[in-house]
Design an enzyme around this catalytic site. Structure first.
Site, PDB file in Angstrom:
ATOM      1  N   LYS A 135       3.499 -19.067 -15.380  1.00 46.50           N
ATOM      2  CA  LYS A 135       3.271 -17.753 -14.773  1.00 46.50           C
ATOM      3  C   LYS A 135       4.627 -17.055 -14.653  1.00 46.50           C
ATOM      4  O   LYS A 135       5.453 -17.411 -13.818  1.00 46.50           O
ATOM      5  CB  LYS A 135       2.657 -17.908 -13.368  1.00 46.50           C
ATOM      6  CG  LYS A 135       2.204 -16.570 -12.827  1.00 46.50           C
ATOM      7  CD  LYS A 135       2.371 -16.418 -11.327  1.00 46.50           C
ATOM      8  CE  LYS A 135       3.639 -15.759 -10.894  1.00 46.50           C
ATOM      9  NZ  LYS A 135       3.893 -14.386 -11.312  1.00 46.50           N
ATOM     10  N   GLU A 163      14.483 -24.120  -7.868  1.00 42.25           N
ATOM     11  CA  GLU A 163      15.864 -23.633  -7.949  1.00 42.25           C
ATOM     12  C   GLU A 163      15.853 -22.196  -7.442  1.00 42.25           C
ATOM     13  O   GLU A 163      15.070 -21.369  -7.909  1.00 42.25           O
ATOM     14  CB  GLU A 163      16.403 -23.738  -9.371  1.00 42.25           C
ATOM     15  CG  GLU A 163      16.653 -25.170  -9.809  1.00 42.25           C
ATOM     16  CD  GLU A 163      17.561 -25.970  -8.881  1.00 42.25           C
ATOM     17  OE1 GLU A 163      18.435 -25.374  -8.220  1.00 42.25           O
ATOM     18  OE2 GLU A 163      17.375 -27.204  -8.800  1.00 42.25           O
ATOM     19  N   CYS A 197      21.477 -15.586 -10.311  1.00 39.70           N
ATOM     20  CA  CYS A 197      21.526 -16.493  -9.160  1.00 39.70           C
ATOM     21  C   CYS A 197      22.935 -17.014  -8.955  1.00 39.70           C
ATOM     22  O   CYS A 197      23.324 -17.360  -7.854  1.00 39.70           O
ATOM     23  CB  CYS A 197      20.563 -17.647  -9.368  1.00 39.70           C
ATOM     24  SG  CYS A 197      20.778 -18.447 -10.961  1.00 39.70           S
ATOM     25  N   GLU A 232      21.956 -13.118   0.157  1.00 33.16           N
ATOM     26  CA  GLU A 232      21.986 -12.824  -1.280  1.00 33.16           C
ATOM     27  C   GLU A 232      21.623 -11.355  -1.494  1.00 33.16           C
ATOM     28  O   GLU A 232      20.529 -10.933  -1.123  1.00 33.16           O
ATOM     29  CB  GLU A 232      20.988 -13.723  -2.014  1.00 33.16           C
ATOM     30  CG  GLU A 232      21.035 -13.524  -3.515  1.00 33.16           C
ATOM     31  CD  GLU A 232      20.028 -14.398  -4.263  1.00 33.16           C
ATOM     32  OE1 GLU A 232      18.841 -14.401  -3.877  1.00 33.16           O
ATOM     33  OE2 GLU A 232      20.429 -15.054  -5.228  1.00 33.16           O
TER      34      GLU A 232
HETATM   35  P1  NAD Z   1      10.691 -14.305  -6.472  1.00 30.58           P
HETATM   36  O1  NAD Z   1      10.853 -15.489  -5.589  1.00 30.58           O
HETATM   37  O2  NAD Z   1      10.269 -13.039  -5.876  1.00 30.58           O
HETATM   38  O3  NAD Z   1       9.628 -14.629  -7.624  1.00 30.58           O
HETATM   39  C1  NAD Z   1       9.762 -15.749  -8.479  1.00 30.58           C
HETATM   40  C2  NAD Z   1       8.390 -16.091  -9.053  1.00 30.58           C
HETATM   41  O4  NAD Z   1       7.540 -16.533  -7.994  1.00 30.58           O
HETATM   42  C3  NAD Z   1       7.684 -14.903  -9.711  1.00 30.58           C
HETATM   43  O5  NAD Z   1       6.960 -15.343 -10.839  1.00 30.58           O
HETATM   44  C4  NAD Z   1       6.719 -14.466  -8.617  1.00 30.58           C
HETATM   45  O6  NAD Z   1       5.585 -13.778  -9.099  1.00 30.58           O
HETATM   46  C5  NAD Z   1       6.324 -15.807  -8.027  1.00 30.58           C
HETATM   47  N1  NAD Z   1       5.779 -15.735  -6.673  1.00 30.58           N
HETATM   48  C6  NAD Z   1       5.931 -14.732  -5.769  1.00 30.58           C
HETATM   49  N2  NAD Z   1       5.257 -15.031  -4.625  1.00 30.58           N
HETATM   50  C7  NAD Z   1       4.693 -16.249  -4.823  1.00 30.58           C
HETATM   51  C8  NAD Z   1       3.899 -17.106  -4.014  1.00 30.58           C
HETATM   52  N3  NAD Z   1       3.545 -16.762  -2.776  1.00 30.58           N
HETATM   53  N4  NAD Z   1       3.511 -18.303  -4.531  1.00 30.58           N
HETATM   54  C9  NAD Z   1       3.894 -18.674  -5.773  1.00 30.58           C
HETATM   55  N5  NAD Z   1       4.634 -17.898  -6.593  1.00 30.58           N
HETATM   56  C10 NAD Z   1       5.039 -16.710  -6.115  1.00 30.58           C
HETATM   57  O7  NAD Z   1      12.092 -14.158  -7.272  1.00 30.58           O
HETATM   58  P2  NAD Z   1      12.505 -13.018  -8.291  1.00 30.58           P
HETATM   59  O8  NAD Z   1      12.730 -11.745  -7.533  1.00 30.58           O
HETATM   60  O9  NAD Z   1      11.590 -13.012  -9.460  1.00 30.58           O
HETATM   61  O10 NAD Z   1      13.915 -13.593  -8.807  1.00 30.58           O
HETATM   62  C11 NAD Z   1      15.120 -13.423  -8.125  1.00 30.58           C
HETATM   63  C12 NAD Z   1      15.467 -14.676  -7.326  1.00 30.58           C
HETATM   64  O11 NAD Z   1      15.502 -15.817  -8.196  1.00 30.58           O
HETATM   65  C13 NAD Z   1      16.845 -14.619  -6.706  1.00 30.58           C
HETATM   66  O12 NAD Z   1      16.788 -15.121  -5.399  1.00 30.58           O
HETATM   67  C14 NAD Z   1      17.682 -15.535  -7.600  1.00 30.58           C
HETATM   68  O13 NAD Z   1      18.814 -16.078  -6.971  1.00 30.58           O
HETATM   69  C15 NAD Z   1      16.681 -16.567  -7.962  1.00 30.58           C
HETATM   70  N6  NAD Z   1      17.070 -17.279  -9.179  1.00 30.58           N
HETATM   71  C16 NAD Z   1      17.490 -18.562  -9.074  1.00 30.58           C
HETATM   72  C17 NAD Z   1      17.914 -19.262 -10.210  1.00 30.58           C
HETATM   73  C18 NAD Z   1      18.374 -20.680 -10.124  1.00 30.58           C
HETATM   74  O14 NAD Z   1      18.359 -21.379 -11.149  1.00 30.58           O
HETATM   75  N7  NAD Z   1      18.791 -21.152  -8.973  1.00 30.58           N
HETATM   76  C19 NAD Z   1      17.884 -18.616 -11.456  1.00 30.58           C
HETATM   77  C20 NAD Z   1      17.432 -17.295 -11.520  1.00 30.58           C
HETATM   78  C21 NAD Z   1      17.011 -16.635 -10.380  1.00 30.58           C
END
Ligand code: NAD
Length: 479
Positions: free
Chosen positions: A175, A250, A284, A380
């Site tokens: 997803k 992550e 990230c 962040e």
């Molecule tokens: P997000 O947490 O909003 O969403 C990530 C994913 O989770 C999306 O597919 C979203 O639709 C899904 N999601 C949202 N609500 C959910 C729920 N209740 N249950 C299950 N899935 C759900 O993050 P984002 O805005 O897409 O990405 C940015 C974030 O990702 C930043 O915090 C960044 O630091 C982090 N990030 C971390 C890494 C790493 O490897 N540590 C890499 C890239 C991004």
């Protein structure tokens, strides 16, 4: 109206049961729609899980070299459309052409890498405690896995989850984030072209709450690999833990670069500048704190301010220095942090404003006089905002660097070998770098965070990527 792209379930492109769709827009030009996708419901997810479960035994029984051949075919199919995929990545996420080209290249390399690994999963033979016995371990796939990915690396992250999952004999449901599903769809098309059997990789789009949470909770899903924010990741980990399934999250970062008196300031500025403003700060691993020794503070502040002022901001297709935010809400969130920083007493040295025009552009922003207890030093931002902090000595720098809830990537700029080694020893961070930017990771070494940046269960990439997607069976044989 443009036809919406469909979910990919059991080898077929199908519409969601409810029939609702959502649009993805170009952040540099929000009038441009770059794809419509299925706003899926639980029934769509159930169908994808059923297909993945049904395909699992046969895929696990497929010899490793054959699984590897299909992954290599996927790399080749992606390579053939490198240019168009790069352009799509720019148009859906906003990256510059150079950044997007690098990410597509990384995804291709990841498939080549795990194509080799698929034939070499291995195990260990151990000496038994008596003669006439054989004692060894073998690796087996977890089963069916759920993969939930963010928008900011919309092809590299799906690649670094799907490739090891499939190499190890798992079937998957992915997803992607709704802001950027096009690149995962392109990956799935590449699998299809490479001859991946039906049901092995399934693609379902839609909201996190409607299909992400049920995917994490589902009894038939044996493992969940999530990348995204710490807030959502914590919920995903809790949902998955309810039936003891394996889970890896992550999450966010608040990554420091420490600059010490022996640093070459020109290279320190490059290291911090690329780390903070590259990918519009939407990594990230982005550098969001420069922790600078007082002996070089004024020189660094002047140079990093000039650097930020000199950056060209514009649509990624023109390949400027910095593209837009991915969405209006991400841009607004960055501007809110600019307000918080001012309210908390930090001094704005550069940027801080939205750039006029249609897209979601913001100026590269530098705050100085930042103290560790300010929000700008703790939370962040996920935008091109650098917080510069002054410290009196190495100990104070290390303390400031560690004084956050996150621990993903950290770097130090120094020519002093003792400081470099002490930093590596004492920094609370999954990735530690010396004279390097905090961003950028190699695909064949483990990647993951400490503290709230990770569930700290498993790492991703390299051999660590396979550890999450396999389980070990210990075999005792008495002949
Ligand atoms: P997000 O947490 O909003 O969403 C990530 C994913 O989770 C999306 O597919 C979203 O639709 C899904 N999601 C949202 N609500 C959910 C729920 N209740 N249950 C299950 N899935 C759900 O993050 P984002 O805005 O897409 O990405 C940015 C974030 O990702 C930043 O915090 C960044 O630091 C982090 N990030 C971390 C890494 C790493 O490897 N540590 C890499 C890239 C991004």
């Amino acid at each position: 109206m443009e036809t919406a792209y469909r979910n990919f379930v059991d080898g077929e492109w199908i519409e969601s049961e409810r029939g609702d769709t959502f649009e993805v827009r170009n952040p540099a030009n929000p009038d441009e729609i770059v794809g419509s996708y299925q706003a899926s419901v639980r029934a769509d997810l159930e169908a994808a899980i059923d297909a993945a479960v049904a395909a699992q035994d046969e895929w696990a029984d497929t010899p490793g070299p054959e699984r590897g051949r299909i992954l290599k075919g996927t790399a080749i199919a992606l390579e053939e459309q490198r240019e168009s995929a790069t352009e799509m990545l720019v148009r859906e996420e906003g990256k510059t052409r150079s950044e997007a080209g690098g990410e597509v290249g990384q995804a291709i390399d990841i498939f080549h890498y795990y194509a080799q690994k698929a034939r070499d999963l291995g195990g260990t033979a151990k000496s038994p405690s008596a003669s006439g016995k054989v004692l060894y371990t073998k690796r087996e796939p977890l089963g069916t896995v759920g993969l939930i990915t963010p928008w900011n690396y919309p092809v590299a992250i799906p690649a670094w989850k799907l490739a090891p999952a499939l190499a190890a004999g798992n079937t998957a449901i992915i997803k992607p984030a709704s802001a950027a599903p096009n690149m995962t769809r392109i990956l799935i098309e590449s699998f299809d072209e490479a001859g991946l059997p039906d049901g092995v990789a399934n693609f379902v789009t839609g909201s996190g709450s409607e299909i992400g949470t049920p995917l994490a909770e589902h009894d038939d899903v044996d493992g969940v690999s999530f990348t995204g924010s710490t807030t959502v990741g914590t919920m995903v980990a809790q949902s998955a833990a309810d039936d003891l399934k394996r889970v890896q999250c992550e999450m966010g970062g608040k990554n420091p670069t420490v600059i010490l008196p022996s640093a070459d300031i020109e290279s320190a500025v490059d290291i911090v500048g690329v780390g903070a403003f590259g990918t519009t700060g939407q990594s990230c691993t982005a550098c969001s704190r420069a922790i600078v020794h007082e002996d070089v503070y004024d020189e660094f502040v002047e140079a990093i301010t000039q650097y930020a002022d000199s950056l060209e901001v514009g649509p990624g297709l023109d390949d400027p220095d910095m593209g837009p935010h991915v969405s209006r809400s991400e841009l607004d969130s960055t501007l809110e942090y600019v307000d918080h920083a001012r309210e908390d007493g930090a001094t704005l040295k550069s940027g801080g404003h939205e750039v006029d025009g249609d897209g979601f552009f913001v100026e590269p922003t530098v705050f100085v006089d930042v103290e560790s207890d300010m929000r700008i030093a703790q939370e962040e931002v996920f935008g091109p905002v650098l917080a510069v902090m002054q410290v009196g000595d190495f100990e104070e720098a290390l303390q400031a660097a560690n004084d956050v809830d996150y621990g993903l990537s950290a770097s130090v700029v120094t020519q002093d070998i003792t400081e470099a080694n002490r930093f590596v020893e004492e920094i609370e961070s999954g990735v530690a770098k010396v004279n390097e930017k905090t961003t950028g990771v190699e695909l064949h070494v483990p990647f993951g965070g400490y503290k709230d940046s990770s569930t700290n269960t498993y790492r991703e990439q390299g051999d660590a990527g396979l550890d999450f997607f396999t389980t070990t069976k210990t075999v005792y044989m008495n002949y």
